[in-house]
Motif scaffolding. Structure first.
Motif, PDB file in Angstrom:
ATOM      1  N   LEU A 350       0.859  -1.097  -0.018  1.00 22.01           N
ATOM      2  CA  LEU A 350       0.108   0.161  -0.095  1.00 22.01           C
ATOM      3  C   LEU A 350       0.704   1.165   0.175  1.00 22.01           C
ATOM      4  CD1 LEU A 350      -3.162   0.589   1.692  1.00 22.01           C
ATOM      5  CD2 LEU A 350      -1.281   2.317   2.111  1.00 22.01           C
ATOM      6  N   VAL A 351       1.964   1.168   0.659  1.00 23.60           N
ATOM      7  CA  VAL A 351       2.880   2.274   0.853  1.00 23.60           C
ATOM      8  C   VAL A 351       3.562   2.284  -0.379  1.00 23.60           C
ATOM      9  CG1 VAL A 351       4.992   3.264   2.130  1.00 23.60           C
ATOM     10  CG2 VAL A 351       3.103   2.355   3.246  1.00 23.60           C
ATOM     11  N   THR A 352       4.139   1.296  -1.264  1.00 23.83           N
ATOM     12  CA  THR A 352       5.095   1.628  -2.175  1.00 23.83           C
ATOM     13  C   THR A 352       4.447   1.449  -3.590  1.00 23.83           C
ATOM     14  OG1 THR A 352       5.280  -0.861  -1.923  1.00 23.83           O
ATOM     15  CG2 THR A 352       6.998   0.413  -0.701  1.00 23.83           C
ATOM     16  N   GLN A 353       3.182   1.390  -3.786  1.00 26.71           N
ATOM     17  CA  GLN A 353       2.463   1.511  -5.095  1.00 26.71           C
ATOM     18  C   GLN A 353       2.936   2.493  -5.817  1.00 26.71           C
ATOM     19  OE1 GLN A 353      -1.784   1.177  -4.474  1.00 26.71           O
ATOM     20  NE2 GLN A 353      -1.530  -0.873  -3.203  1.00 26.71           N
ATOM     21  N   GLY A 354       2.812   2.378  -7.166  1.00 24.05           N
ATOM     22  CA  GLY A 354       3.052   3.558  -7.921  1.00 24.05           C
ATOM     23  C   GLY A 354       2.482   4.910  -7.688  1.00 24.05           C
ATOM     24  N   SER A 355       0.963   4.587  -7.406  1.00 23.47           N
ATOM     25  CA  SER A 355       0.263   5.939  -7.094  1.00 23.47           C
ATOM     26  C   SER A 355       0.300   5.944  -5.480  1.00 23.47           C
ATOM     27  CB  SER A 355      -1.185   5.480  -7.674  1.00 23.47           C
ATOM     28  OG  SER A 355      -2.002   6.718  -7.186  1.00 23.47           O
ATOM     29  N   ALA A 356       0.149   7.084  -4.903  1.00 21.37           N
ATOM     30  CA  ALA A 356       0.240   7.114  -3.534  1.00 21.37           C
ATOM     31  C   ALA A 356      -1.375   7.347  -3.392  1.00 21.37           C
ATOM     32  CB  ALA A 356       1.089   8.569  -3.147  1.00 21.37           C
TER      33      ALA A 356
END
Length: 426
Positions: A350-356
């Motif tokens: 959840l933290v490191t996905q491309g979209s924040a």
């Protein structure tokens, strides 16, 4: 001048004829599939309604189950779900054939084209036997007087002609056909995921007109009007489970919590209203299908320019608001029984996905996992929308995405405001 006017009139006539022809073609889609000869089981219908999470969309917040009225945000305005109870304002008087045409062809009882907010590209795959069982169960529900609320769509987007044009581009009726190259479990999982469970309704990558690449389009994308990002099911760095053990995938679908991963936001609703109801065989089948999806890295937007002061500010906010639960190094915390309580942020997808988007959404609105039989008392996280402004959110998100071994890129206040705007309708 007279010739020009004649030509324009001829062109207008041709366009009108083409439009009416397109509309007639879409409304005239036929299907000769007869009602199922198998005995109709209300228990099976109830199970299918749970798998399809019918109540999730067809129940207004705080309203009577299945009576419709829930707002469905779209890029073109807001649609409102219909009443599925057997009242005259809903499915009262609908035959099995009427209901089948709605699922399979996207046609109302009066022959009008249903708005594509109804996931017709998925429900068209449902078998006649399952459609008949679902219809019987819905007809057995208490009747509720709940007239349809008019959709609030911009311009001509809700017109029959616009819907017909959309369908000409993106919709082809087709009941699911098993792939002979795959085993029975994979085919059952594909039938569920592509059909009644309509995973692509959220996880598809959609174009400017809201179209996708079919019921197996799982590229992910921003959910219009909600502010959440449906992560790609093809990318193991986002929501792909190709590298998970089968049992972990099944626990995740059933409990919304497995292997240090916790369902949040719309996915928490899906687990609670749909996948938690799957029986053991269907859990295994859906897990087999999802694990077999091809791996494809999702596109990643360019991160904000690194800013040491923003990161320093984020570190301070983390110590003040987050470290007590998530650990000084983002390692998370366990409860007294040793079970995971507050999730680790180090390596969190959840933290490191491309979209924040999802990270920002959770910080602002709070994090609430579904309470399921296998995870009945999940820990929650309070919202910080009234505590942190856009600059604070950008600083904290940037710290999380670039600390504890994470290397996902920073976020600036402009991106936070953009994501807020995307969530404004929900």
């Amino acid at each position: 001048m007279k010739r020009a006017l004649t030509a324009l009139a001829l062109l207008a006539g041709l366009l009108a004829a083409a439009a009416f022809g397109l509309l007639a073609w879409q409304r005239g889609l036929g299907d000769a599939t007869p009602p199922s000869a198998a005995p109709v089981s209300l228990a099976r219908g109830a199970y299918l309604a749970a798998v399809g999470n019918c109540a999730g969309c067809h129940t207004a917040r705080g309203g009577v189950p299945l009576a419709g009225g829930r707002a469905i945000p779209t890029p073109f305005g807001t649609a409102f779900s219909s009443n599925l109870t057997p009242h005259a304002s809903g499915l009262g008087g609908w035959s099995r054939d009427d209901f089948w045409r709605a699922l399979h062809l996207g046609l109302g009882r009066d022959g009008r084209l249903l708005l594509p907010a109804h996931p017709v590209t998925n429900t068209t795959l449902v078998t006649r036997e399952d459609a008949d069982a679902l219809h019987a169960w819905l007809q057995s529900r208490p009747a509720v007087d709940a007239p349809r609320r008019a959709h609030e769509l911009r311009g001509l987007y809700g017109s029959q002609l616009a819907i017909a044009a959309w369908r000409a581009l993106y919709f082809r009726p087709a009941v699911y056909r098993p792939d002979p190259a795959r085993d029975a479990a994979w085919n059952r999982g594909a039938y569920l995921a592509q059909g009644l469970a309509h995973c692509s309704a959220c996880h598809a990558g959609r174009g400017p007109l809201g179209g996708d690449q079919g019921a197996a389009d799982f590229r992910g994308g921003l959910l219009a009007g909600m502010g959440w990002q449906a992560p790609s099911l093809l990318d193991p760095a986002e929501a792909g489970v190709q590298r998970w053990a089968p049992g972990t995938v099944q626990r995740w679908l059933r409990d919304g919590h497995a292997g240090g991963h916790t369902a949040q936001g719309p996915m928490a609703e899906v687990v609670l209203g749909s996948t938690a109801a799957l029986d053991g065989a269907d859990l295994a089948a859906m897990a087999a299908y999802l694990r077999a999806l091809p791996e494809q890295p999702a596109a990643r937007p360019a991160p904000a320019q690194p800013d040491p002061r923003r990161r320093e500010r984020g570190a301070g906010l983390y110590r003040e608001h987050c470290a007590a639960c998530h650990g000084e190094q983002g390692e998370g915390r366990r409860d007294e029984a040793g079970a995971p309580a507050y999730p680790a942020l180090a390596g969190s997808r959840l933290v490191t996905q491309g979209s924040a988007a999802n990270l920002i959404r959770v910080i602002e609105r709070g994090g609430f996992a579904p309470a399921t039989a296998g995870h009945p008392r999940p820990y929650g996280m309070p919202p910080f929308a009234g505590v942190l402004d856009a600059d604070d959110l950008a600083a904290l998100a940037s710290h999380l995405r670039e600390s504890f071994g994470n290397r996902a890129g920073e976020v600036d206040a402009v991106e936070v405001l953009r994501l807020r705007a995307a969530a404004a309708a929900h």
